[in-house]
Design a protein around this motif. Structure first.
Motif, PDB file in Angstrom:
ATOM      1  N   UNK A  81      -9.907  34.264   2.032  1.00 37.96           N
ATOM      2  CA  UNK A  81     -10.659  34.565   0.725  1.00 37.96           C
ATOM      3  C   UNK A  81     -11.182  33.409   0.202  1.00 37.96           C
ATOM      4  N   UNK A  82     -10.688  32.023   0.223  1.00 39.65           N
ATOM      5  CA  UNK A  82     -11.288  30.946  -0.223  1.00 39.65           C
ATOM      6  C   UNK A  82     -12.749  30.596   0.322  1.00 39.65           C
ATOM      7  N   UNK A  83     -12.615  30.938   1.632  1.00 39.45           N
ATOM      8  CA  UNK A  83     -14.030  30.836   2.435  1.00 39.45           C
ATOM      9  C   UNK A  83     -15.207  31.862   2.336  1.00 39.45           C
ATOM     10  N   UNK A  84     -14.832  32.837   1.420  1.00 41.75           N
ATOM     11  CA  UNK A  84     -15.498  33.807   1.231  1.00 41.75           C
ATOM     12  C   UNK A  84     -16.455  33.857   0.089  1.00 41.75           C
ATOM     13  N   UNK A  85     -16.196  32.768  -0.704  1.00 42.01           N
ATOM     14  CA  UNK A  85     -17.271  32.762  -2.042  1.00 42.01           C
ATOM     15  C   UNK A  85     -18.489  32.588  -1.435  1.00 42.01           C
ATOM     16  N   UNK A  86     -19.361  33.405  -2.370  1.00 43.40           N
ATOM     17  CA  UNK A  86     -20.742  33.390  -2.125  1.00 43.40           C
ATOM     18  C   UNK A  86     -21.290  34.459  -2.532  1.00 43.40           C
ATOM     19  N   UNK A  87     -22.707  34.821  -2.209  1.00 44.65           N
ATOM     20  CA  UNK A  87     -23.199  36.084  -2.491  1.00 44.65           C
ATOM     21  C   UNK A  87     -23.746  36.612  -0.893  1.00 44.65           C
ATOM     22  N   UNK A  92     -23.348  41.844  -3.113  1.00 48.50           N
ATOM     23  CA  UNK A  92     -21.919  41.493  -3.486  1.00 48.50           C
ATOM     24  C   UNK A  92     -21.791  39.985  -3.742  1.00 48.50           C
ATOM     25  N   UNK A  93     -21.254  39.829  -4.849  1.00 51.26           N
ATOM     26  CA  UNK A  93     -21.163  38.311  -5.300  1.00 51.26           C
ATOM     27  C   UNK A  93     -19.645  38.090  -5.606  1.00 51.26           C
ATOM     28  N   UNK A  94     -19.014  37.117  -4.792  1.00 49.59           N
ATOM     29  CA  UNK A  94     -17.545  37.130  -4.825  1.00 49.59           C
ATOM     30  C   UNK A  94     -17.295  35.534  -4.964  1.00 49.59           C
ATOM     31  N   UNK A  95     -16.217  35.302  -6.010  1.00 51.69           N
ATOM     32  CA  UNK A  95     -15.774  34.054  -6.353  1.00 51.69           C
ATOM     33  C   UNK A  95     -14.199  33.944  -5.867  1.00 51.69           C
ATOM     34  N   UNK A  96     -13.695  33.499  -4.912  1.00 51.69           N
ATOM     35  CA  UNK A  96     -12.377  33.261  -4.601  1.00 51.69           C
ATOM     36  C   UNK A  96     -11.572  32.924  -5.856  1.00 51.69           C
ATOM     37  N   UNK A 111     -12.088  33.004  -8.738  1.00 48.13           N
ATOM     38  CA  UNK A 111     -12.133  34.030  -9.915  1.00 48.13           C
ATOM     39  C   UNK A 111     -12.442  35.249  -9.582  1.00 48.13           C
ATOM     40  N   UNK A 112     -11.613  36.013  -8.725  1.00 51.25           N
ATOM     41  CA  UNK A 112     -12.000  37.169  -8.244  1.00 51.25           C
ATOM     42  C   UNK A 112     -12.620  38.284  -9.078  1.00 51.25           C
ATOM     43  N   UNK A 113     -11.939  38.445 -10.288  1.00 48.54           N
ATOM     44  CA  UNK A 113     -12.159  39.076 -11.496  1.00 48.54           C
ATOM     45  C   UNK A 113     -13.745  39.337 -11.797  1.00 48.54           C
ATOM     46  N   UNK A 114     -14.640  38.163 -11.219  1.00 49.87           N
ATOM     47  CA  UNK A 114     -15.873  38.028 -11.734  1.00 49.87           C
ATOM     48  C   UNK A 114     -16.797  38.485 -10.690  1.00 49.87           C
ATOM     49  N   UNK A 115     -16.262  39.499  -9.456  1.00 50.66           N
ATOM     50  CA  UNK A 115     -16.936  39.965  -8.483  1.00 50.66           C
ATOM     51  C   UNK A 115     -17.881  41.061  -8.990  1.00 50.66           C
ATOM     52  N   UNK A 116     -19.069  40.919  -8.204  1.00 52.83           N
ATOM     53  CA  UNK A 116     -20.106  41.590  -9.011  1.00 52.83           C
ATOM     54  C   UNK A 116     -20.811  42.514  -7.688  1.00 52.83           C
ATOM     55  N   UNK A 117     -20.633  43.797  -7.909  1.00 61.79           N
ATOM     56  CA  UNK A 117     -21.184  44.441  -6.671  1.00 61.79           C
ATOM     57  C   UNK A 117     -22.162  45.478  -7.110  1.00 61.79           C
ATOM     58  N   UNK A 118     -23.348  45.370  -6.634  1.00 60.88           N
ATOM     59  CA  UNK A 118     -24.354  46.429  -7.125  1.00 60.88           C
ATOM     60  C   UNK A 118     -25.006  47.161  -5.997  1.00 60.88           C
TER      61      UNK A 118
END
Length: 198
Positions: free
Chosen positions: A20-26, A59-63, A65-72
């Motif tokens: 998860x930590x390495x997955x931060x990004x868009x 998909x935007x993911x921030x390990x 702060x996962x709650x800020x995940x943004x999917x459109x």
């Protein structure tokens, strides 16, 4: 007989946890390796499976702060495909999706909650035929891999059952045997491959 994990298995499970930590990004959803499908019961006894062939998403993911995940996701309604030209024409008509008036089906996430080591609930606003409802889709994270072109890909699978009447998709036909031609409940299926943006 007890099962002793091999070093490979231990390594694999650790990789999933620390991933998860390495997955931060868009990420951009890759349409050629993603399926957005649906299943409806037909005439009470068989299932009709279909898919939407044209869509785009991010998909935007921030390990941290996962709650800020943004999917459109934006789906072109006219790309509906159930492998039956007559049926597809009917689904595109005003009886069902009224595509000339509402050419797009959209999903915008509003909440992300991790429910297990590799599972999460994605909640968002699903808009079909101009009607928006909140849906929660349970997803399983299938893992990350680098493809031959050096792209980091993430895989997810999820499904949710909705009632099409909630979206004003009310057409039906009665059957002589009782019951209706098309089920009100539709299962949406998502098999997603997303590529990390450079």
């Amino acid at each position: 007989m007890t099962h002793h994990e091999t070093p490979e298995e231990i390594e694999m499970s650790t990789a999933t946890r620390t991933d998860l930590a390495q997955l931060t990004g868009t990420y951009t959803i890759d349409p050629s390796h993603t399926r957005i499908g649906f299943v409806a019961r037909h005439a009470m006894v068989t299932k009709v499976r279909g898919a939407f062939n044209e869509f785009e998403g991010s998909v935007a993911f921030d390990a941290a702060d996962p709650a800020r995940t943004d999917v459109r996701v934006t789906i072109q309604a006219t790309s509906i495909d159930t492998r039956n030209a007559q049926r597809d024409a009917h689904l595109r008509s005003n009886d069902f999706l009224a595509m000339e008036t509402y050419p797009e089906i959209t999903f915008v996430s509003t909440a992300f909650r991790q429910t297990g080591e590799d599972t999460f609930d994605l909640t968002g606003d699903l808009t079909v035929k101009g009607v928006t409802n909140s849906v929660t889709i349970p997803f399983t994270y299938e893992g990350a891999a680098s493809d031959p072109f050096g792209n980091l890909r993430l895989g997810f699978e999820g499904a949710v059952t909705i009632n099409r009447k909630d979206y004003g998709v009310t057409w039906n036909a009665a059957l002589e045997t009782g019951g209706v031609l098309v089920s009100e409940k539709i299962t949406l299926e998502f098999e997603v491959s997303a590529i990390k943006n450079a």
